[in-house]
Design a protein around this motif. Structure first.
Motif, PDB file in Angstrom:
ATOM      1  N   LEU A 123      93.054  32.574  32.153  1.00  0.00           N
ATOM      2  CA  LEU A 123      94.475  32.746  31.847  1.00  0.00           C
ATOM      3  C   LEU A 123      94.706  32.927  30.349  1.00  0.00           C
ATOM      4  CD1 LEU A 123      97.326  32.978  32.952  1.00  0.00           C
ATOM      5  CD2 LEU A 123      97.523  30.481  32.809  1.00  0.00           C
ATOM      6  N   PRO A 124      94.092  32.089  29.479  1.00  0.00           N
ATOM      7  CA  PRO A 124      94.208  32.352  28.037  1.00  0.00           C
ATOM      8  C   PRO A 124      93.687  33.731  27.637  1.00  0.00           C
ATOM      9  CG  PRO A 124      93.399  30.127  28.399  1.00  0.00           C
ATOM     10  CD  PRO A 124      93.411  30.804  29.742  1.00  0.00           C
ATOM     11  N   MET A 125      92.611  34.194  28.294  1.00  0.00           N
ATOM     12  CA  MET A 125      92.093  35.536  28.016  1.00  0.00           C
ATOM     13  C   MET A 125      93.134  36.599  28.360  1.00  0.00           C
ATOM     14  SD  MET A 125      88.160  35.757  29.285  1.00  0.00           S
ATOM     15  CE  MET A 125      86.960  34.479  28.927  1.00  0.00           C
ATOM     16  N   LEU A 126      93.810  36.409  29.492  1.00  0.00           N
ATOM     17  CA  LEU A 126      94.826  37.365  29.921  1.00  0.00           C
ATOM     18  C   LEU A 126      95.985  37.408  28.936  1.00  0.00           C
ATOM     19  CD1 LEU A 126      95.631  39.199  32.455  1.00  0.00           C
ATOM     20  CD2 LEU A 126      97.136  37.292  33.044  1.00  0.00           C
ATOM     21  N   ILE A 127      96.408  36.238  28.489  1.00  0.00           N
ATOM     22  CA  ILE A 127      97.501  36.160  27.515  1.00  0.00           C
ATOM     23  C   ILE A 127      97.091  36.808  26.193  1.00  0.00           C
ATOM     24  CG2 ILE A 127      98.923  34.567  26.174  1.00  0.00           C
ATOM     25  CD1 ILE A 127      98.768  32.662  28.604  1.00  0.00           C
ATOM     26  N   ALA A 128      95.860  36.542  25.750  1.00  0.00           N
ATOM     27  CA  ALA A 128      95.357  37.147  24.517  1.00  0.00           C
ATOM     28  C   ALA A 128      95.312  38.662  24.636  1.00  0.00           C
ATOM     29  CB  ALA A 128      93.973  36.588  24.184  1.00  0.00           C
ATOM     30  N   ASP A 129      94.953  39.153  25.832  1.00  0.00           N
ATOM     31  CA  ASP A 129      94.928  40.594  26.059  1.00  0.00           C
ATOM     32  C   ASP A 129      96.341  41.168  25.990  1.00  0.00           C
ATOM     33  OD1 ASP A 129      93.270  43.025  27.115  1.00  0.00           O
ATOM     34  OD2 ASP A 129      94.997  42.929  28.455  1.00  0.00           O
ATOM     35  N   PHE A 131      98.871  40.136  24.231  1.00  0.00           N
ATOM     36  CA  PHE A 131      99.334  40.197  22.849  1.00  0.00           C
ATOM     37  C   PHE A 131      98.431  41.046  21.950  1.00  0.00           C
ATOM     38  CE2 PHE A 131     101.627  36.286  24.107  1.00  0.00           C
ATOM     39  CZ  PHE A 131     102.893  36.650  23.687  1.00  0.00           C
ATOM     40  N   GLY A 132      97.354  41.577  22.514  1.00  0.00           N
ATOM     41  CA  GLY A 132      96.455  42.411  21.726  1.00  0.00           C
ATOM     42  C   GLY A 132      95.564  41.621  20.788  1.00  0.00           C
ATOM     43  N   TRP A 133      95.334  40.350  21.126  1.00  0.00           N
ATOM     44  CA  TRP A 133      94.498  39.498  20.265  1.00  0.00           C
ATOM     45  C   TRP A 133      93.011  39.696  20.534  1.00  0.00           C
ATOM     46  CZ3 TRP A 133      97.915  34.680  21.575  1.00  0.00           C
ATOM     47  CH2 TRP A 133      99.136  34.797  20.891  1.00  0.00           C
ATOM     48  N   ASN A 134      92.674  40.354  21.636  1.00  0.00           N
ATOM     49  CA  ASN A 134      91.288  40.727  21.855  1.00  0.00           C
ATOM     50  C   ASN A 134      91.234  42.200  22.252  1.00  0.00           C
ATOM     51  OD1 ASN A 134      91.819  40.930  24.631  1.00  0.00           O
ATOM     52  ND2 ASN A 134      91.067  38.888  25.082  1.00  0.00           N
ATOM     53  N   ASN A 135      90.027  42.736  22.329  1.00  0.00           N
ATOM     54  CA  ASN A 135      89.865  44.159  22.607  1.00  0.00           C
ATOM     55  C   ASN A 135      88.716  44.320  23.590  1.00  0.00           C
ATOM     56  OD1 ASN A 135      88.489  47.028  21.714  1.00  0.00           O
ATOM     57  ND2 ASN A 135      90.716  47.051  21.571  1.00  0.00           N
ATOM     58  N   SER A 136      88.971  43.978  24.862  1.00  0.00           N
ATOM     59  CA  SER A 136      87.917  43.994  25.865  1.00  0.00           C
ATOM     60  C   SER A 136      88.521  44.261  27.229  1.00  0.00           C
ATOM     61  CB  SER A 136      87.185  42.645  25.874  1.00  0.00           C
ATOM     62  OG  SER A 136      86.306  42.552  26.975  1.00  0.00           O
TER      63      SER A 136
END
Length: 207
Positions: A123-129, A131-136
């Motif tokens: 879920l944190p990964m999804l939220i980061a995605d 907001f564009g905080w990760n690129n994967s």
């Protein structure tokens, strides 16, 4: 001429390769395989090619304690790892058909429960995605497997190691948490007779 970023690069690579092949092995530039890596991945690719439920093959095993009475070289989990992986064109086609909507997951209790089956960090990964905080594409690749009731092959001994945890990796920090000794000279692979989640080993991965 320009850096596409991890997400666009993965999409380009998979589209390019699956236009030519039905099954592929993928290695990122900071993943070091052992001498048995290709043989392990190839054996799994051919053995489970027609098993629709099986979505991915992972070659990395974190430093978890596999029970001594577990007599196989792989186990099935809801989770996979991209640090040396393989998959089939049928999964890529499934990925392209599976809705990739942050809102559709976050607004649905059922979808969030499905996502949680992969681990509390999804879920944190999804939220980061969002907001564009990760690129994967990793979280969406995992979501495709979970949404379609998939299982993933994990080795009981790691065949790869990730050297990107020295602050050089795009999505990693300086840490030795994931350091492993890679296995060597695997004999004939021992496969479970039944395709299904091993809850004990699945929990070890989550923890």
């Amino acid at each position: 001429k320009s850096n596409l970023g991890v997400k666009k690069n993965w999409m380009f690579v998979k589209e390019y390769m699956f236009n030519r092949y039905n099954k592929i092995i993928l290695l990122e530039d900071d993943i070091i395989p052992n001498s048995d890596f290709i043989e392990f991945m190839s054996n799994c690719l051919f053995k489970y090619e027609d098993e629709i439920k099986v979505k991915n093959i992972t070659s990395y095993c974190p430093p978890i304690q596999i029970p001594e009475n577990y007599n196989y070289d792989i186990f099935f989990s809801t989770r996979h790892c991209s640090w040396g992986m393989a998959t089939w064109k049928r999964v890529w086609n499934e990925f392209k058909k599976t809705e990739q909507s942050h809102k559709a997951i976050l607004d649905s209790k059922k979808n969030k429960e499905i996502l949680y089956k992969g681990g509390n960090d999804f879920l944190p990964m999804l939220i980061a995605d969002y907001f564009g905080w990760n690129n994967s594409i990793g979280i969406w690749w995992a979501w495709t497997s979970l949404k379609n009731d998939g299982v993933n092959i994990n080795p009981t001994r790691s065949l790869t190691r990730n050297i990107g945890h020295d602050n050089s990796g795009v999505h990693s920090k300086l840490t030795s948490k994931f350091d492993v000794q890679v296995s060597k000279n695997l004999q004939t692979l021992r496969f479970p007779k039944v395709i299904g989640i091993n809850k004990e080993l699945d929990n070890l991965l989550f923890n």
